[in-house]
Design a protein around this motif. Structure first.
Motif, PDB file in Angstrom:
ATOM      1  N   ALA B 249       0.862  -1.179   0.000  1.00  0.00           N
ATOM      2  CA  ALA B 249       0.000   0.000   0.000  1.00  0.00           C
ATOM      3  C   ALA B 249       0.898   1.228   0.000  1.00  0.00           C
ATOM      4  O   ALA B 249       2.027   1.172   0.486  1.00  0.00           O
ATOM      5  N   THR B 250       0.407   2.297  -0.566  1.00  0.00           N
ATOM      6  CA  THR B 250       1.186   3.526  -0.608  1.00  0.00           C
ATOM      7  C   THR B 250       0.637   4.512   0.416  1.00  0.00           C
ATOM      8  O   THR B 250      -0.569   4.751   0.461  1.00  0.00           O
ATOM      9  N   ILE B 251       1.551   5.015   1.245  1.00  0.00           N
ATOM     10  CA  ILE B 251       1.151   6.033   2.224  1.00  0.00           C
ATOM     11  C   ILE B 251       1.709   7.362   1.715  1.00  0.00           C
ATOM     12  O   ILE B 251       2.904   7.478   1.430  1.00  0.00           O
ATOM     13  N   LEU B 252       0.850   8.321   1.585  1.00  0.00           N
ATOM     14  CA  LEU B 252       1.270   9.630   1.086  1.00  0.00           C
ATOM     15  C   LEU B 252       1.167  10.633   2.221  1.00  0.00           C
ATOM     16  O   LEU B 252       0.119  10.754   2.860  1.00  0.00           O
ATOM     17  N   LYS B 253       2.288  11.318   2.484  1.00  0.00           N
ATOM     18  CA  LYS B 253       2.258  12.383   3.493  1.00  0.00           C
ATOM     19  C   LYS B 253       2.312  13.705   2.755  1.00  0.00           C
ATOM     20  O   LYS B 253       3.234  13.953   1.981  1.00  0.00           O
ATOM     21  N   ILE B 254       1.332  14.536   2.996  1.00  0.00           N
ATOM     22  CA  ILE B 254       1.252  15.796   2.258  1.00  0.00           C
ATOM     23  C   ILE B 254       1.348  16.973   3.230  1.00  0.00           C
ATOM     24  O   ILE B 254       0.635  17.024   4.230  1.00  0.00           O
ATOM     25  N   THR B 255       2.277  17.868   2.899  1.00  0.00           N
ATOM     26  CA  THR B 255       2.375  19.117   3.659  1.00  0.00           C
ATOM     27  C   THR B 255       2.154  20.265   2.687  1.00  0.00           C
ATOM     28  O   THR B 255       2.008  20.037   1.484  1.00  0.00           O
ATOM     29  N   SER B 256       2.136  21.468   3.190  1.00  0.00           N
ATOM     30  CA  SER B 256       1.927  22.606   2.290  1.00  0.00           C
ATOM     31  C   SER B 256       3.096  22.770   1.317  1.00  0.00           C
ATOM     32  O   SER B 256       2.960  23.409   0.271  1.00  0.00           O
ATOM     33  N   ASN B 257       4.259  22.154   1.647  1.00  0.00           N
ATOM     34  CA  ASN B 257       5.427  22.295   0.761  1.00  0.00           C
ATOM     35  C   ASN B 257       5.519  21.213  -0.306  1.00  0.00           C
ATOM     36  O   ASN B 257       6.221  21.375  -1.293  1.00  0.00           O
ATOM     37  N   GLY B 258       4.879  20.098  -0.067  1.00  0.00           N
ATOM     38  CA  GLY B 258       5.016  19.017  -1.038  1.00  0.00           C
ATOM     39  C   GLY B 258       4.519  17.711  -0.472  1.00  0.00           C
ATOM     40  O   GLY B 258       3.693  17.683   0.443  1.00  0.00           O
ATOM     41  N   TYR B 259       5.030  16.604  -1.022  1.00  0.00           N
ATOM     42  CA  TYR B 259       4.548  15.309  -0.559  1.00  0.00           C
ATOM     43  C   TYR B 259       5.697  14.325  -0.442  1.00  0.00           C
ATOM     44  O   TYR B 259       6.793  14.520  -0.980  1.00  0.00           O
ATOM     45  N   GLU B 260       5.426  13.230   0.240  1.00  0.00           N
ATOM     46  CA  GLU B 260       6.399  12.161   0.430  1.00  0.00           C
ATOM     47  C   GLU B 260       5.614  10.854   0.301  1.00  0.00           C
ATOM     48  O   GLU B 260       4.564  10.707   0.932  1.00  0.00           O
ATOM     49  N   ALA B 261       6.098   9.937  -0.544  1.00  0.00           N
ATOM     50  CA  ALA B 261       5.368   8.677  -0.737  1.00  0.00           C
ATOM     51  C   ALA B 261       6.176   7.523  -0.167  1.00  0.00           C
ATOM     52  O   ALA B 261       7.396   7.455  -0.339  1.00  0.00           O
ATOM     53  N   GLU B 262       5.495   6.613   0.527  1.00  0.00           N
ATOM     54  CA  GLU B 262       6.185   5.464   1.110  1.00  0.00           C
ATOM     55  C   GLU B 262       5.312   4.235   0.894  1.00  0.00           C
ATOM     56  O   GLU B 262       4.096   4.290   1.053  1.00  0.00           O
ATOM     57  N   ASN B 263       5.935   3.116   0.516  1.00  0.00           N
ATOM     58  CA  ASN B 263       5.165   1.886   0.352  1.00  0.00           C
ATOM     59  C   ASN B 263       5.340   1.002   1.569  1.00  0.00           C
ATOM     60  O   ASN B 263       6.448   0.834   2.063  1.00  0.00           O
ATOM     61  N   ILE B 264       4.257   0.435   2.034  1.00  0.00           N
ATOM     62  CA  ILE B 264       4.336  -0.484   3.176  1.00  0.00           C
ATOM     63  C   ILE B 264       3.783  -1.845   2.759  1.00  0.00           C
ATOM     64  O   ILE B 264       2.975  -1.938   1.832  1.00  0.00           O
ATOM     65  N   ASP B 265       4.256  -2.902   3.450  1.00  0.00           N
ATOM     66  CA  ASP B 265       3.712  -4.246   3.187  1.00  0.00           C
ATOM     67  C   ASP B 265       2.367  -4.380   3.880  1.00  0.00           C
ATOM     68  O   ASP B 265       2.186  -3.881   4.986  1.00  0.00           O
ATOM     69  N   ILE B 266       1.465  -5.080   3.226  1.00  0.00           N
ATOM     70  CA  ILE B 266       0.156  -5.262   3.875  1.00  0.00           C
ATOM     71  C   ILE B 266      -0.070  -6.724   4.249  1.00  0.00           C
ATOM     72  O   ILE B 266       0.620  -7.599   3.793  1.00  0.00           O
TER      73      ILE B 266
END
Lengths: 206, 266
Positions: B249-266
């Motif tokens: 699964a992809t976890i997306l962290k979004i701030t006002s400056n941009g984003y960061e994507a991380e994949n985790i095992d499910i």
């Protein structure tokens, strides 16, 4: 909504009307010619549910000394049961494996097995992949499905003594269809009961 | 005769109440759950735990991978601080009402609200009717903080490339800057680089996307693999989300400056 309900009633009455026609056609005194009687269906059925309609009228023929039935059903779902009304036809092949007499005038057929083809009407229920898709884009046809079922039947002489009908049968069936079976395949999450289609009905033989 | 009609009517009423046990048609739509996207948006927007960083869990293309899908739900429920969940489309495989119900039952186990984008498989047969009842409009948007999420139906092939999907008029209207948002995130099932996206609309779509310089990223599914990539002449990142069968699964962290994507095992 009202109009659709009315159409549903008319269709239902039309098919119920086939029952007396089928019955009287078998009467020796009837004015039907020999040829017409030969073409007349051997029975009419009325089936509730079973995945092919709400209350579906059907007619059909028996073959192999009553061991095989081929029935054509018209299935309708009025819009008070679904978001939109649905029309379909299905062809049901039923093989009757065993038969024994319970008592005089009552036969039990404990194991009927069969398969059916179900055709849904409407542009969105296509049978051949429309031309805007590349070949094999979708492998199935939403307009035509197939399935299998198992069931039982009790055949009586009800109505036989005071009408020209030869008997009345009660049957039930439980089945599933290809698209449900493939959905449940390899998925413990989908319960077996989720993919079953239960139905029952009556058959009036001439 | 009147007696017969009354009896028949009562009989029909009784049979109608047996609806749950007996199936009438694979295309019968009688959902009790309605407008889930709208309901969940109001939960998301009214939620008070939304911090400076938004944390969104993505999955999609679940088709008939029901067991994997359940793993996704269980894993996401254990993750900390997830604000909401987005399913990127292909919620069903055959577009069947029963598959909508199965999917709904799986997603109902999520502890946080979720949203579902429409996929091409969800539009087969009477799928459009099903999605419309269960989830709502095919194109919709909402704003959290200063970020506008725009869910766009990009399944052009399902409409025989009639030039109306995606709805560019609606899309541009959503992007026109105003005081309610700074950045926009596009969520859709099909990428503009895909053959299933209407090629006649691709150039205009690109122009609109870049016109107001406010699109942060375009997140999509359809091809089942994960990738962050660029398309020629599009100055934004595209994020392709894993199909659930990859057990990621992809976890997306979004701030006002941009984003960061991380994949985790499910």
């Amino acid at each position: 909504m009202k109009l659709k309900t009315l159409i549903f009633k008319i269709i239902l009455i039309f098919f119920l009307g086939l029952i007396p026609i089928g019955v009287y056609a078998n009467n020796r005194d009837s004015t039907f010619s020999f040829k017409a009687t030969l073409l007349l269906p051997d029975y009419v059925k009325l089936q509730y549910a079973g995945g092919i309609g709400f209350i579906s009228p059907g007619l059909g023929y028996t073959f192999l000394k009553h061991r095989l039935d081929i029935t054509l059903f018209y299935g309708y779902i009025p819009s008070f049961l679904s978001s939109d009304d649905l029309h379909s036809i299905s062809l049901q092949f039923t093989g009757k494996i065993f038969k024994f007499s319970l008592k005089k005038d009552i036969d039990v057929l404990p194991l009927n097995i069969g398969f059916f083809l179900h055709h849904n009407f409407g542009e969105e229920y296509w049978v051949t992949l429309p031309s805007h898709y590349p070949e094999n884009y979708y492998w199935w046809s939403p307009g035509r499905m197939g399935g299998i079922f198992i069931g039982g039947e009790i055949r009586t002489k009800l109505l036989a003594h005071y009408t020209p009908a030869s008997g009345l049968a009660f049957y039930f069936r439980v089945g599933s269809r290809g698209l449900y079976l493939t959905s449940a395949w390899d998925n413990s999450e989908i319960q077996f009961t989720d993919i079953l289609e239960l139905g029952f009905g009556i058959a009036l033989y001439r | 005769m009147r007696k017969f009609i009354y009896t028949l009517f009562i009989f029909i009423l009784i049979l109608q109440s047996c609806d749950d046990i007996f199936d009438y048609s694979p295309y019968q739509v009688d959902f009790e759950e309605r407008n889930m996207n709208e309901k969940n948006i109001s939960k998301i927007v009214s939620s008070t735990d939304l911090g400076d960083t938004l944390k969104i869990a993505f999955t999609g293309d679940s088709h008939r991978f029901y067991d994997e899908w359940v793993s996704f739900v269980n894993t996401v429920n254990k993750e900390d601080d997830i604000d909401f969940i987005i399913h990127i489309g292909d919620f069903t495989d055959y577009g069947l009402p029963i598959q909508y119900e199965w999917g709904y039952n799986i997603m109902a186990e999520l502890e946080k609200p979720y949203l579902v984008a429409i996929g091409n498989h969800d539009l087969v047969a009477n799928g459009p009717e099903c999605y419309n009842l269960m989830f709502g409009a095919f194109n919709f948007s909402f704003i959290i903080g200063e970020i506008k999420f725009i869910f766009l139906n990009t399944n052009s092939r399902e409409y025989a490339f009639n030039g109306k999907v995606p709805d560019l008029g609606w899309y541009e209207n959503e992007l026109i800057p105003d005081s309610t948002f700074n950045k926009a995130i596009i969520v859709a099932h099909v990428s503009p680089s895909d053959a299933d996206f209407d090629s006649k609309l691709k150039d205009e779509f690109r122009e609109i996307t870049l016109k107001y310089n406010n699109v942060l990223t375009y997140i999509h599914g359809h091809t089942h693999h994960f990738e962050i990539y660029n398309i020629d002449n599009f100055d934004i990142d595209f994020i392709n989300i894993y199909g659930v069968e990859h057990m990621k699964a992809t976890i997306l962290k979004i701030t006002s400056n941009g984003y960061e994507a991380e994949n985790i095992d499910i």
